[in-house]
Design a protein around this motif. Sequence first.
Motif: not given
Length: 285
Positions: A261-285
Amino acid sequence: MAELETRELEYFIAVAEELHFGRAAACLAIAQPALSKAIRRLESRLGVKLLERSSRHVALAPAGEALLHHGRHALNAVSAAAEKARRAGDEQTHLRLVIKPGGDANLLSGILAAYAGRPDARHVDILFGGATDRADYVRDGRADVALLYAPFDDMTGLDHETLTVEGRVAILPPDHRLASRPEITLADLAQETLPRWKGVHWTGAPEARPGPEVTDAVEALQMIRLGRAVAILPRSLAQPMHPDLVHRPVIDAPNSELVLAWSQDDCRSMVASFVAAAVDASRAT
């Protein structure tokens, strides 16, 4: 329109939480007469009574209850805005992830490895929160992202991605009437006593009786070992199981979701990149 200063809100909230001017003044490190004067000035400006006072008693008036509720949110918003402004201007900002110990369903190492492999990866600081306060870390700016459990954690003001879905298990003392069954249902737990997690009204079993209040899994497990309660937890949080307890699948309990989870108004690329990596990693398990 009357305006409030953040310091006035801090003063009022301290008194409202302590319901004692002396203790509130000590917490704020100011003199008690100065605090009393500040509260009277605030009441005069708003034109309402915030506190009911007597020589031996302080209580919240209806207007005070409303200001306490909304004032807490206002202070959190101010704090979050300042923190996010500082971090937005710092190119060397670390990403901060808050979790509770053991609350990652064994996904964290894979997530961190996947994120580290991205060209825009930042250093990740791991923060440890309690059983019910991790969402607040994100809302008030102490953390950028959080691993939370739905529907247990409050997602108000947050966006999230589901990383894994798992069933729930009942944690029981070995001599419990249900311990010998290979699996149980929510109906089996009707009228059982379940612990109340501090700050949360949901227990996980509709007809269960509310039991002792606990702040973390250690306290909950202690109550179970003493025979004072049973608990329903996501399967991953029951591993490894304490040798003095058993767990049994609750076959009709709603699934639990581990989410990032992250703040609804947080549009920083740093957060988006971490979210994308987390989703990719969880789908790979």
